[in-house]
Design a protein around this motif. Structure first.
Motif, PDB file in Angstrom:
ATOM      1  N   LEU A 267       0.957  -1.456   0.501  1.00  0.00           N
ATOM      2  CA  LEU A 267      -0.221   0.233   0.106  1.00  0.00           C
ATOM      3  C   LEU A 267       0.570   1.395   0.380  1.00  0.00           C
ATOM      4  O   LEU A 267       0.503   2.280  -0.671  1.00  0.00           O
ATOM      5  CB  LEU A 267      -1.176  -0.377   1.165  1.00  0.00           C
ATOM      6  N   VAL A 268       2.448   1.281   0.626  1.00  0.00           N
ATOM      7  CA  VAL A 268       3.393   1.957   0.405  1.00  0.00           C
ATOM      8  C   VAL A 268       3.348   2.859  -0.646  1.00  0.00           C
ATOM      9  O   VAL A 268       3.322   3.945  -1.126  1.00  0.00           O
ATOM     10  CB  VAL A 268       3.607   2.022   2.302  1.00  0.00           C
ATOM     11  N   ILE A 269       3.727   1.602  -1.136  1.00  0.00           N
ATOM     12  CA  ILE A 269       4.746   1.760  -2.958  1.00  0.00           C
ATOM     13  C   ILE A 269       3.817   2.391  -4.061  1.00  0.00           C
ATOM     14  O   ILE A 269       3.659   3.112  -3.906  1.00  0.00           O
ATOM     15  CB  ILE A 269       4.971   0.172  -2.876  1.00  0.00           C
ATOM     16  N   ALA A 270       2.582   2.069  -3.351  1.00  0.00           N
ATOM     17  CA  ALA A 270       1.291   1.467  -4.380  1.00  0.00           C
ATOM     18  C   ALA A 270       0.820   2.716  -4.396  1.00  0.00           C
ATOM     19  O   ALA A 270       1.134   4.365  -5.092  1.00  0.00           O
ATOM     20  CB  ALA A 270      -0.173   0.828  -4.657  1.00  0.00           C
ATOM     21  N   SER A 271       1.006   3.763  -2.690  1.00  0.00           N
ATOM     22  CA  SER A 271       0.450   5.308  -2.804  1.00  0.00           C
ATOM     23  C   SER A 271       1.388   6.317  -3.127  1.00  0.00           C
ATOM     24  O   SER A 271       1.402   7.166  -4.084  1.00  0.00           O
ATOM     25  CB  SER A 271       0.344   5.315  -1.039  1.00  0.00           C
ATOM     26  N   ALA A 272       2.737   6.146  -3.095  1.00  0.00           N
ATOM     27  CA  ALA A 272       4.269   6.843  -3.406  1.00  0.00           C
ATOM     28  C   ALA A 272       4.045   6.407  -5.411  1.00  0.00           C
ATOM     29  O   ALA A 272       4.526   7.803  -5.403  1.00  0.00           O
ATOM     30  CB  ALA A 272       5.330   6.428  -3.213  1.00  0.00           C
ATOM     31  N   MET A 273       3.253   5.887  -5.442  1.00  0.00           N
ATOM     32  CA  MET A 273       3.268   6.005  -7.163  1.00  0.00           C
ATOM     33  C   MET A 273       2.502   6.463  -7.265  1.00  0.00           C
ATOM     34  O   MET A 273       2.567   7.323  -8.782  1.00  0.00           O
ATOM     35  CB  MET A 273       3.453   4.459  -7.433  1.00  0.00           C
TER      36      MET A 273
ATOM     37  N   PRO B 259      -8.405   8.618   7.945  1.00  0.00           N
ATOM     38  CA  PRO B 259      -7.159   8.749   8.125  1.00  0.00           C
ATOM     39  C   PRO B 259      -6.241   7.924   7.067  1.00  0.00           C
ATOM     40  O   PRO B 259      -5.157   8.034   6.768  1.00  0.00           O
ATOM     41  CB  PRO B 259      -7.174   8.277   9.476  1.00  0.00           C
ATOM     42  N   LEU B 260      -6.876   6.552   7.044  1.00  0.00           N
ATOM     43  CA  LEU B 260      -6.567   5.583   5.678  1.00  0.00           C
ATOM     44  C   LEU B 260      -6.074   6.309   4.610  1.00  0.00           C
ATOM     45  O   LEU B 260      -5.663   5.833   3.963  1.00  0.00           O
ATOM     46  CB  LEU B 260      -7.865   4.486   5.624  1.00  0.00           C
ATOM     47  N   TYR B 261      -7.155   6.813   4.357  1.00  0.00           N
ATOM     48  CA  TYR B 261      -7.232   7.897   2.705  1.00  0.00           C
ATOM     49  C   TYR B 261      -6.626   9.670   2.720  1.00  0.00           C
ATOM     50  O   TYR B 261      -5.133   9.373   2.085  1.00  0.00           O
ATOM     51  CB  TYR B 261      -8.734   8.729   2.387  1.00  0.00           C
ATOM     52  N   HIS B 262      -5.965   9.631   3.699  1.00  0.00           N
ATOM     53  CA  HIS B 262      -4.921  10.404   3.584  1.00  0.00           C
ATOM     54  C   HIS B 262      -3.665  10.040   4.290  1.00  0.00           C
ATOM     55  O   HIS B 262      -2.570  10.649   3.500  1.00  0.00           O
ATOM     56  CB  HIS B 262      -5.254  11.458   5.198  1.00  0.00           C
ATOM     57  N   ARG B 263      -3.427   8.666   4.473  1.00  0.00           N
ATOM     58  CA  ARG B 263      -2.115   8.525   4.506  1.00  0.00           C
ATOM     59  C   ARG B 263      -2.233   7.376   3.030  1.00  0.00           C
ATOM     60  O   ARG B 263      -1.064   7.756   2.816  1.00  0.00           O
ATOM     61  CB  ARG B 263      -1.554   6.856   5.823  1.00  0.00           C
ATOM     62  N   PHE B 264      -2.547   6.812   2.618  1.00  0.00           N
ATOM     63  CA  PHE B 264      -2.607   5.855   1.093  1.00  0.00           C
ATOM     64  C   PHE B 264      -3.056   7.344   0.221  1.00  0.00           C
ATOM     65  O   PHE B 264      -4.813   6.259   0.644  1.00  0.00           O
ATOM     66  CB  PHE B 264      -2.923   4.491   1.553  1.00  0.00           C
ATOM     67  N   SER B 265      -2.491   7.381  -0.163  1.00  0.00           N
ATOM     68  CA  SER B 265      -2.943   8.497  -1.596  1.00  0.00           C
ATOM     69  C   SER B 265      -3.830   7.552  -2.562  1.00  0.00           C
ATOM     70  O   SER B 265      -4.281   7.284  -3.379  1.00  0.00           O
ATOM     71  CB  SER B 265      -1.785   9.136  -1.911  1.00  0.00           C
TER      72      SER B 265
END
Lengths: 348, 526
Positions: A23-29, A138-144
């Motif tokens: 999720l972190v990687i996907a959010s960064a992308m 908060p989830l939407y905010h942390r994980f774009s």
């Protein structure tokens, strides 16, 4: 604990860890402007994305709230009238929890001096939905990745028609309000929008206020003229709330006559939302209010704000081109034209 | 807190799993009961008291029936001859029937009061209006899941009456059977022996069950969030504005709603069964590739199976073996012949089943019509069966040849789509309006020209690709390939890859996020 149990727990933790990492990687992308033209984003995130693209520390006033706020306040008109920079960061049906994160995200690159909050958002409450949002926002905010997951639609859909001007979309539709003149005595509200401010919304407001206080941002609550959404009960409740929280409250419903609101000309949907005519009057009022009461700088003539002048030219051009129509009218016309061309060509 | 929400899936369910595992084995059923009532309170608040009262009442009736049975046996033991024994049995049978009647009437009476009283008053007022008088409507709060747990309670009382199993002595355990949190909103409707042992066993969690449950839950979410919820924007628009559409759009509305309903209901049931499985509780299946059915009767054996089984066990069979139907059958055979006796008996047993099936879905003429629609079709099927067989034999046709099977499947689809058109119409009048407007101004091209903005090209892509994936999995299952079993038996890296694929497909293509109006569970409203 048996060896099997230990193995199971390790597996569960590993599975959770990989999910989180993915999720972190996907959010960064999944940074909207990284892969896509920002104008392709046409959903409620469009304003947030465009806000993020604004040059750093150039926005002085943030305008927050539901569709009443975004329809009734045009930052380009405020720029024309007073030279103050503002941005609409609200969204249709915005709830307080979403509003909090909209402010947090808007302040990542900006140091606004004032935050205007349209008050209907504070009345929006349905326990089930708001509790869900307490978890999801908060989830939407942390994980774009979660927030912008719909971005793939931009690849298969035609480019959006809607143009945003610092969070404002031009709507020149005229649909008069033909109800009672003294609408403040009528009943309003439904299952999603109450007459009082819930404890959860009050707590979320406190979070926004704390966030703003820490950054020196002053909050102003206001009520947009809306015959379909305001009555005396709501205005009194909001007045008491603002007093309790120690913030300024401006009700434009009681001032509607002073503003010159003409309910036959200034609303686009029978007294619910303002159209461009109404928005100009609201902005004129706020422009004067800001000049007289707040410490804002007129940036007109400042070369670092030249993009505002350029956008104003585009904005005025579009207002002229739209010639009293809404985006929906233009979209329907475009579709019909496309179809007729296609159909006539086939017949030939 | 519905079972498809993040609050349930990310907080409630994991929390209950942890507490369940940490609790001593003997107390685990208590954890499940407390969790069930907590979930119930979250959407029906104090109406949990009605659920509790229903549980206590059902438990009491069960004990009463058991007590009558025990007393009867005691008295019979004192008897010296058969005749005396038979008289004692008759005497106690009356008491047992009384207990059964009290139990069933009270339970169905509550259901009637909550679900149907205002419908009856409304219709009476139409007649009374002509006499210038009106009955006031009753203010009723809808207790979530009442249609499901009432049927389970009635089934339990009937089974105890028929001595299929003894009454449960422990009130808490029966209360858990009736309120088990995954199934309280949408079923499946279980029979007491289906779940009671597993519910009370308090077995510890294990990886096999957790894996199976997890896969089932994410598969259900995929069906609901990627396909069904996206379709709901289209169907809500088309059914809500039915007067603006005709021809091909109405056919599209019927097909779209059928797919939406199937994927929403079967997806929710996947979440329910998956949640139960995590605790080691195997709930009954509710669907078995219904769109592979070759007749309406087969469709109902594959669609909402737990409801169909309930009506079969507690309405259809009891009526079929009732003295009245038996007598009629006997007389009709002599008078009209075997064929008409069979058709008549079927009609007598099917009619109440389909009236009940129709109105079980809700108080409204459209639901009654929906039930009668299937009654007529099924009875026609029964009547035509011998004629069909004769014709196949006359023409030398193998009824199992592929093209005949395909034709039968397509015919069944038309029946299903038409049924769902009426089922989801605003009301019966709107249903007829929509049905007849299919035949007016029919142009396939109007779908492209007047495509509603409620659904975008992206949505259509997600719906089509998602539906094809679900169809492939169902097709394989129908042909004996157990995809789920294969995934669960695969080595961990492969298994996890599938999990991640499904999870990220949901996260990327699912209809969720701020601004999306969460789509309520359709069957939770019944």
């Amino acid at each position: 604990m048996t060896q099997d149990s230990r193995k199971s727990i390790v597996k569960l933790i590993l599975f959770g860890g990989i999910t989180l990492l993915a999720l972190v990687i996907a959010s960064a992308m999944m940074k909207p402007t990284k892969w896509f033209d920002e104008k392709l984003i046409q959903d409620r995130n469009a304003r947030t994305v465009q806000m993020m693209e604004q040059p750093e520390n150039t926005i002085d006033v943030l305008n927050l709230g539901d569709s009443l706020s975004t329809a009734g306040f045009s930052p380009m008109e405020l720029w024309r009238d007073q030279g103050y920079t503002s941005f609409n960061i609200g969204a249709d049906g915005m709830r307080m929890n979403e509003a909090y994160y909209a402010v947090v995200e808007a302040c990542e690159k900006q140091k606004p001096k004032y935050l205007m909050i349209e008050s209907l958002t504070l009345f929006r409450y349905a326990m089930g939905q708001d509790l869900q949002m307490l978890l999801s926002q908060p989830l939407y905010h942390r994980f774009s990745f979660l927030k912008y997951h719909n971005i793939w639609k931009s690849l298969v859909e035609e480019k959006g028609l809607m143009e945003y001007h610092r969070g404002y979309t031009i709507n020149q539709n005229v649909w008069e309000y033909d109800g009672e003149e003294d609408y403040l005595n009528l009943n309003v509200g439904d299952s999603n929008s109450k007459l009082t401010i819930s404890a959860l919304n009050s707590m979320t407001f406190d979070r926004i206020k704390k966030f703003c206080d820490e950054r020196g941002i002053e909050i102003i609550i206001y009520s947009m003229p809306s015959a379909k959404n305001y009555n005396q009960i709501r205005i009194d409740a909001m007045e008491a709330f603002a007093k309790e929280k120690g913030v300024t409250y401006i009700d434009l419903n009681e001032k509607a006559d002073d503003l010159g609101i003409d309910w036959t000309q200034d609303t686009n949907d029978g007294g619910d939302h303002m159209n461009l005519n109404g928005a100009k009057k609201v902005v004129k009022y706020f422009g004067n209010y800001f000049r007289e009461n707040l410490n804002l700088t007129d940036h007109r003539g400042d070369p670092s704000y030249s993009d505002w002048d350029e956008e104003l030219v585009e904005y005025d051009k579009l207002v002229e081109e739209m010639d009293g129509k809404s985006y929906l009218d233009i979209y329907t016309e475009k579709k019909n034209k496309e179809w007729d061309e296609k159909y006539n060509n086939k017949q030939k | 807190m519905a079972i498809h929400t993040n609050l349930y899936l990310l907080v409630f369910l994991p929390l209950v799993l942890i507490i369940y595992q940490l609790a001593p084995k003997k107390a685990r059923w208590g954890v499940l009961l407390a969790a069930s009532y907590a979930l119930y309170i979250s959407f029906s608040k104090y109406l949990v008291l009605l659920l509790m009262a229903t549980s206590a009442f059902t438990w009491g009736i069960g004990l009463w029936l058991d007590k009558i049975g025990a007393e009867c046996k005691e008295k019979q033991a004192e008897c010296t001859d058969r005749k005396q024994k038979s008289e004692v049995k008759k005497e106690f049978q009356k008491k047992r029937v009384l207990a059964l009647r009290v139990g069933v009437l009270v339970l169905l009476g509550i259901l009637f009061y909550v679900n149907y009283l205002n419908f009856v008053i409304d219709n009476m007022n139409i007649l009374l209006g002509k006499l210038g008088t009106q009955l006031p409507l009753v203010k009723v709060m809808f207790p979530m899941g009442i249609s499901f747990y009432t049927l389970e309670a009635v089934g339990y009382i009937a089974d105890v009456y028929w001595e299929r199993y003894p009454a449960e002595k422990h009130l808490g355990k029966l209360a858990l059977f009736l309120s088990f949190f995954p199934q309280i909103m949408e079923g499946p409707i279980a029979r007491y022996p289906d779940t009671s042992d597993a519910l009370f066993a308090g077995e510890p969690l294990n990886m096999a069950n957790l894996n199976e449950g997890f896969l089932r839950i994410i598969w259900g979410l995929f069906k609901k969030m990627v396909v069904s919820d996206r379709l709901s924007y289209l169907t809500t628009h088309l059914f809500g504005n039915y007067k603006d559409y005709h021809g091909s759009f109405i056919i599209l509305a019927a097909i779209a709603y059928t797919i939406q309903l199937y994927l929403e209901f079967s997806g929710s049931i996947d979440i329910v069964i998956g949640s139960g499985k995590m605790f080691g509780v195997t709930l009954p299946e509710n669907f078995n590739q219904p769109f592979s059915a070759q007749s309406a009767a087969e469709f109902w054996r594959r669609w909402h199976m737990s409801l169909g089984n309930w009506f079969k066990n507690y309405v259809f069979y009891p009526i079929t073996v009732s003295p009245m139907v038996k007598n009629w059958n006997k007389t009709a055979r002599k008078k009209y012949g075997k064929y008409w006796a069979m058709v008549g008996t079927s009609a007598m047993a099917l009619f109440p089943v389909w009236v009940a099936t129709g109105i079980w879905h809700g108080a409204g003429w459209k639901y009654l019509f929906y039930g009668m629609y299937y009654f007529v079709i099924l009875l026609f099927g029964v009547a035509m069966e011998p004629i069909k067989e004769k014709n196949y034999a006359k023409m030398g046709l193998d009824p199992n040849v592929w093209w005949l099977k395909t034709l039968r499947i397509l015919k069944t689809w038309v029946i299903i789509f038409t049924g769902e058109l009426f089922f989801n119409a605003v009301n019966l009048k709107a249903g007829f309006h929509m049905f007849f407007s299919i035949f007016g101004n029919f142009h396939i091209s109007s779908i492209w020209k007047y495509w509603p903005d409620a659904i975008t090209t992206g949505d259509v892509w997600a719906i089509c690709v998602g539906s094809v994936i679900v169809w492939i999995v169902g097709f394989l299952k129908e042909h004996g390939v157990d995809v789920r079993g294969k995934i669960l038996n695969a080595r961990t890296p492969y298994k996890w890859s599938v999990y991640y694929l499904i999870i990220f497909a949901i996260l990327l293509f699912g209809a969720y996020g701020t601004g999306y109006q969460p789509v309520d569970l359709i069957y939770a409203g019944f």
